[in-house]
Design a protein around this motif. Structure first.
Motif, PDB file in Angstrom:
ATOM      1  N   GLU A  39       4.380   2.508  -8.642  1.00 31.55           N
ATOM      2  CA  GLU A  39       5.793   2.166  -8.513  1.00 31.55           C
ATOM      3  C   GLU A  39       6.016   1.044  -7.513  1.00 31.55           C
ATOM      4  OE1 GLU A  39       8.080   5.633  -7.562  1.00 31.55           O
ATOM      5  OE2 GLU A  39       8.328   6.128  -9.671  1.00 31.55           O
ATOM      6  N   LYS A  40       5.249   1.030  -6.413  1.00 36.36           N
ATOM      7  CA  LYS A  40       5.517   0.087  -5.340  1.00 36.36           C
ATOM      8  C   LYS A  40       4.215  -0.289  -4.644  1.00 36.36           C
ATOM      9  CE  LYS A  40       8.137  -0.025  -1.037  1.00 36.36           C
ATOM     10  NZ  LYS A  40       8.981   0.759  -0.137  1.00 36.36           N
ATOM     11  N   VAL A  41       4.123  -1.534  -4.188  1.00 35.62           N
ATOM     12  CA  VAL A  41       2.964  -2.005  -3.433  1.00 35.62           C
ATOM     13  C   VAL A  41       3.468  -2.691  -2.175  1.00 35.62           C
ATOM     14  CG1 VAL A  41       0.961  -3.525  -3.425  1.00 35.62           C
ATOM     15  CG2 VAL A  41       1.601  -2.355  -5.525  1.00 35.62           C
TER      16      VAL A  41
ATOM     17  N   GLU B 114      -0.671  12.855   0.765  1.00 33.21           N
ATOM     18  CA  GLU B 114       0.113  14.042   0.406  1.00 33.21           C
ATOM     19  C   GLU B 114       1.475  13.651  -0.190  1.00 33.21           C
ATOM     20  OE1 GLU B 114      -1.361  17.002   0.740  1.00 33.21           O
ATOM     21  OE2 GLU B 114      -3.088  16.020   1.670  1.00 33.21           O
ATOM     22  N   VAL B 115       1.967  12.475   0.173  1.00 35.09           N
ATOM     23  CA  VAL B 115       3.276  12.015  -0.284  1.00 35.09           C
ATOM     24  C   VAL B 115       3.161  11.101  -1.500  1.00 35.09           C
ATOM     25  CG1 VAL B 115       5.463  11.055   0.561  1.00 35.09           C
ATOM     26  CG2 VAL B 115       3.849  12.002   2.178  1.00 35.09           C
ATOM     27  N   GLY B 116       1.936  10.817  -1.933  1.00 34.65           N
ATOM     28  CA  GLY B 116       1.742   9.966  -3.104  1.00 34.65           C
ATOM     29  C   GLY B 116       1.503   8.505  -2.766  1.00 34.65           C
ATOM     30  N   LYS B 117       1.103   8.225  -1.510  1.00 32.78           N
ATOM     31  CA  LYS B 117       0.810   6.858  -1.097  1.00 32.78           C
ATOM     32  C   LYS B 117      -0.675   6.753  -0.774  1.00 32.78           C
ATOM     33  CE  LYS B 117       5.365   5.878   0.785  1.00 32.78           C
ATOM     34  NZ  LYS B 117       6.109   5.301   1.889  1.00 32.78           N
ATOM     35  N   TYR B 118      -1.298   5.680  -1.258  1.00 32.06           N
ATOM     36  CA  TYR B 118      -2.728   5.474  -1.071  1.00 32.06           C
ATOM     37  C   TYR B 118      -2.965   4.079  -0.526  1.00 32.06           C
ATOM     38  CZ  TYR B 118      -3.033   9.645  -3.900  1.00 32.06           C
ATOM     39  OH  TYR B 118      -2.892  10.930  -4.364  1.00 32.06           O
ATOM     40  N   ALA B 119      -3.959   3.942   0.352  1.00 30.55           N
ATOM     41  CA  ALA B 119      -4.240   2.664   0.996  1.00 30.55           C
ATOM     42  C   ALA B 119      -5.585   2.117   0.534  1.00 30.55           C
ATOM     43  CB  ALA B 119      -4.221   2.832   2.506  1.00 30.55           C
ATOM     44  N   PHE B 120      -5.631   0.804   0.361  1.00 25.39           N
ATOM     45  CA  PHE B 120      -6.845   0.115  -0.062  1.00 25.39           C
ATOM     46  C   PHE B 120      -7.026  -1.139   0.772  1.00 25.39           C
ATOM     47  CE2 PHE B 120      -5.248   2.338  -3.776  1.00 25.39           C
ATOM     48  CZ  PHE B 120      -6.387   2.926  -4.298  1.00 25.39           C
TER      49      PHE B 120
ATOM     50  N   ILE C  43      -0.756  -0.684   0.604  1.00 26.90           N
ATOM     51  CA  ILE C  43      -0.341   0.716   0.467  1.00 26.90           C
ATOM     52  C   ILE C  43       0.384   0.827  -0.869  1.00 26.90           C
ATOM     53  CG2 ILE C  43       1.064   2.571   1.407  1.00 26.90           C
ATOM     54  CD1 ILE C  43       0.575   1.361   4.164  1.00 26.90           C
ATOM     55  N   VAL C  44      -0.163   1.659  -1.745  1.00 21.28           N
ATOM     56  CA  VAL C  44       0.322   1.782  -3.114  1.00 21.28           C
ATOM     57  C   VAL C  44       1.050   3.113  -3.254  1.00 21.28           C
ATOM     58  CG1 VAL C  44      -0.430   1.937  -5.508  1.00 21.28           C
ATOM     59  CG2 VAL C  44      -1.603   0.395  -3.942  1.00 21.28           C
ATOM     60  N   THR C  45       2.275   3.070  -3.754  1.00 23.93           N
ATOM     61  CA  THR C  45       3.049   4.278  -4.022  1.00 23.93           C
ATOM     62  C   THR C  45       2.971   4.571  -5.513  1.00 23.93           C
ATOM     63  OG1 THR C  45       4.565   3.686  -2.245  1.00 23.93           O
ATOM     64  CG2 THR C  45       5.303   5.378  -3.782  1.00 23.93           C
ATOM     65  N   LEU C  46       2.552   5.791  -5.845  1.00 28.15           N
ATOM     66  CA  LEU C  46       2.400   6.182  -7.245  1.00 28.15           C
ATOM     67  C   LEU C  46       3.661   6.872  -7.760  1.00 28.15           C
ATOM     68  CD1 LEU C  46      -1.210   7.642  -7.292  1.00 28.15           C
ATOM     69  CD2 LEU C  46      -0.478   5.299  -7.691  1.00 28.15           C
ATOM     70  N   LYS C  47       3.748   6.967  -9.092  1.00 20.88           N
ATOM     71  CA  LYS C  47       4.844   7.684  -9.735  1.00 20.88           C
ATOM     72  C   LYS C  47       4.761   9.162  -9.346  1.00 20.88           C
ATOM     73  CE  LYS C  47       6.924   8.183 -14.273  1.00 20.88           C
ATOM     74  NZ  LYS C  47       6.786   7.898 -15.699  1.00 20.88           N
TER      75      LYS C  47
ATOM     76  N   LYS D 290      -4.648   8.818   9.228  1.00 21.60           N
ATOM     77  CA  LYS D 290      -3.278   8.372   8.973  1.00 21.60           C
ATOM     78  C   LYS D 290      -3.024   8.196   7.477  1.00 21.60           C
ATOM     79  CE  LYS D 290      -0.067   4.750  10.343  1.00 21.60           C
ATOM     80  NZ  LYS D 290       0.111   3.556  11.176  1.00 21.60           N
ATOM     81  N   PHE D 291      -3.947   7.526   6.783  1.00 23.64           N
ATOM     82  CA  PHE D 291      -3.760   7.299   5.359  1.00 23.64           C
ATOM     83  C   PHE D 291      -3.988   8.576   4.557  1.00 23.64           C
ATOM     84  CE2 PHE D 291      -4.912   2.769   6.528  1.00 23.64           C
ATOM     85  CZ  PHE D 291      -3.602   2.337   6.484  1.00 23.64           C
TER      86      PHE D 291
END
Length: 94
Positions: A47-49, A17-23, A79-83, A11-12
């Motif tokens: 950009e967003k957490v 692929e969309v620029g979101k990473y989970a930790f 879930i971290v959204t990158l630039k 799932k993560f």
């Protein structure tokens, strides 16, 4: 230690692929601390957490002396959204 480990499930991985990473993060960490830790460790712009807490599950097993019950530890995920255009490569160190 704020970041414990990256979460690499199907799932993560699709979200990567969309620029979101989970930790998996420290349960007491807030969004600002998580953002700074990711930016420092991976050299990217966050950009967003989004965070979520999961309650530990109740587990029980049956032994000769009777039933033993307990609970697994609670966890916190971020879930971290990158630039746009930035990526984190988890597999480069393997």
């Amino acid at each position: 230690m704020i970041l414990k480990k990256p979460l690499l499930t199907e799932k993560f991985a699709a979200m990567n692929e969309v620029g979101k990473y989970a930790f998996e993060v420290n349960i007491k960490a807030n969004k600002v601390e998580i953002k700074k830790a990711v930016e420092k460790l991976y050299g990217v712009t966050v950009e967003k957490v989004a965070t979520m807490k999961t309650q530990g599950k109740v587990k029980s097993k049956y032994t000769k002396s009777g039933a033993v019950t307990g609970r697994t530890s609670s966890k916190k995920k971020a879930i971290v959204t990158l630039k746009e255009g930035e990526v984190i490569d988890f597999y480069s160190s393997i």
